[in-house]
Design an enzyme around this catalytic site. Structure first.
Site, PDB file in Angstrom:
ATOM      1  N   CYS A  84      -7.018  73.041  72.747  1.00  0.00           N
ATOM      2  CA  CYS A  84      -5.988  73.752  73.512  1.00  0.00           C
ATOM      3  C   CYS A  84      -4.996  74.334  72.503  1.00  0.00           C
ATOM      4  O   CYS A  84      -5.268  74.339  71.307  1.00  0.00           O
ATOM      5  CB  CYS A  84      -5.308  72.830  74.525  1.00  0.00           C
ATOM      6  SG  CYS A  84      -4.446  71.429  73.785  1.00  0.00           S
ATOM      7  N   THR A  85      -3.858  74.810  72.961  1.00  0.00           N
ATOM      8  CA  THR A  85      -2.907  75.505  72.084  1.00  0.00           C
ATOM      9  C   THR A  85      -2.348  74.616  70.973  1.00  0.00           C
ATOM     10  O   THR A  85      -2.471  74.922  69.794  1.00  0.00           O
ATOM     11  CB  THR A  85      -1.736  76.080  72.905  1.00  0.00           C
ATOM     12  OG1 THR A  85      -2.258  76.892  73.946  1.00  0.00           O
ATOM     13  CG2 THR A  85      -0.822  76.915  72.019  1.00  0.00           C
TER      14      THR A  85
END
Length: 342
Positions: free
Chosen positions: A195-196
């Site tokens: 994810c980020t």
């Protein structure tokens, strides 16, 4: 003067820990950010803290030092847990600090699915090698691994790892339902999640592990942010979506998405011009000049209605984009395809 300088950066970080008095931590955090002239969003909960703040480099450096010296985080947080990118206080409209049930909104009680049951953390170097191995085996039709993007569709649309599975979901709170609806997909598979900045993988991997169907669950430590610091031209292509007024930051020149209207390569988001809608839209300068500034024909028509009608007249919030997209998509992949690792 240095703290108020416009030349600065944006910090992204999180820390899972037991917080006995979230309200007290919230008040302290708000006072600290205001004192340093930082803007952004900070979520506090009994399970920890999650923040993205912007300000001058002097201010962000001081913020890191104070956070590292806070007794609650002193033995958990380290310098490497803070991800930075070019920006500043101007990247956010204001400062929002609040107490929530979760520091990342997955919609599952932290007591039921805890961050303590997370997957195996892989450093950017380890993750890079795993992705390299995954892509090599996939090209030969021999793969027992799934490279899973656990972000939202509009994030993966403008940038993602090569060969990933990117769920067509609008919110992270839909992720648990996505897993439930597609359990067969993950059966006996090694899952590489990313994810980020890493926080969604903490809870997401814990939820996936709770289903006891995967062979192993791994996650990218520090998320795409940390990976791009070491591998700007690695297996992640396109832009990295961020939740502030920049919308995206880049590490390479790749453009992998297109304009909503003409199909030309374009990856710079704007908010839909229709006042009742909060969707993001990819529309190139040429199309914007033609007045194509809404996310879909329904919103485009409503924008015209709003401008032509008397102010104050309410319109129902409906959008072609969300109406056509199932809340939780089911991946229609045959068993033979799964066995072949495609």
């Amino acid at each position: 003067h240095a703290v108020g300088s416009k030349v600065g950066e944006v910090l992204l970080y999180y820390c899972y820990c037991e917080v006995k008095d979230p309200e007290k931590l919230c008040a302290w955090q708000k006072a600290l950010c205001q004192h340093l002239h930082l803007t952004g969003k900070v979520r506090v909960a009994s399970e920890g803290i999650n923040g993205t703040v912007g300000g001058s480099k002097v201010a962000t450096n001081l913020y890191i030092e104070v956070m590292l010296s806070q007794p609650l985080f002193k033995d958990i947080l380290c310098h490497n847990d803070f991800k930075s990118s070019a920006g500043g206080a101007h990247c956010f409209p204001d400062l929002r600090v609040g107490v929530f049930k979760e520091i990342v909104p997955m919609g599952i009680d932290p007591k039921k699915v805890s961050y303590k049951e997370t997957g195996i953390h892989l450093s950017p170097q380890e993750f890079h090698k795993e992705v390299e191995k995954y892509l090599s085996q996939a090209s030969q039709g021999q793969n027992d691994t799934i490279l899973l993007d656990c972000r939202n569709f509009y994030e993966s649309k403008i940038g993602h790892f090569q060969g990933c599975l990117a769920p067509d979901i609008r919110k992270f709170s839909y992720f648990p339902s996505y897993v439930d609806e597609n359990l067969e997909l993950f059966k006996n598979k090694r899952v590489l999640m990313y994810c980020t900045g890493g926080i969604r993988c903490e809870r997401g991997s814990a939820y996936l592990r709770s289903k006891a169907v995967c062979k192993d669950v791994y996650q990218l430590k520090g998320g795409i942010h940390k990976y791009l610091e070491e591998f700007p031209d690695g297996f992640y292509r396109g832009k990295l979506f961020v939740f502030d007024d920049r919308y995206a930051i880049s590490s390479n020149e790749d453009v992998i998405s297109a304009c909503r209207y003409c199909g030309t390569l374009w990856d710079q988001y704007k908010l839909c011009s229709s006042q009742h809608c909060r969707q993001l839209v990819l529309t190139c300068p040429s199309c914007r000049k033609k007045g194509l500034t809404a996310c879909c024909p329904v919103c485009q028509e409503k924008e015209l209605m709003v401008t032509s009608r008397a102010s104050g007249q309410a319109l129902k919030e409906e959008c072609e984009c969300t109406k056509k997209r199932p809340r939780v998509p089911v991946e229609h992949i045959s068993k033979a395809t799964l066995d072949a690792g495609k």
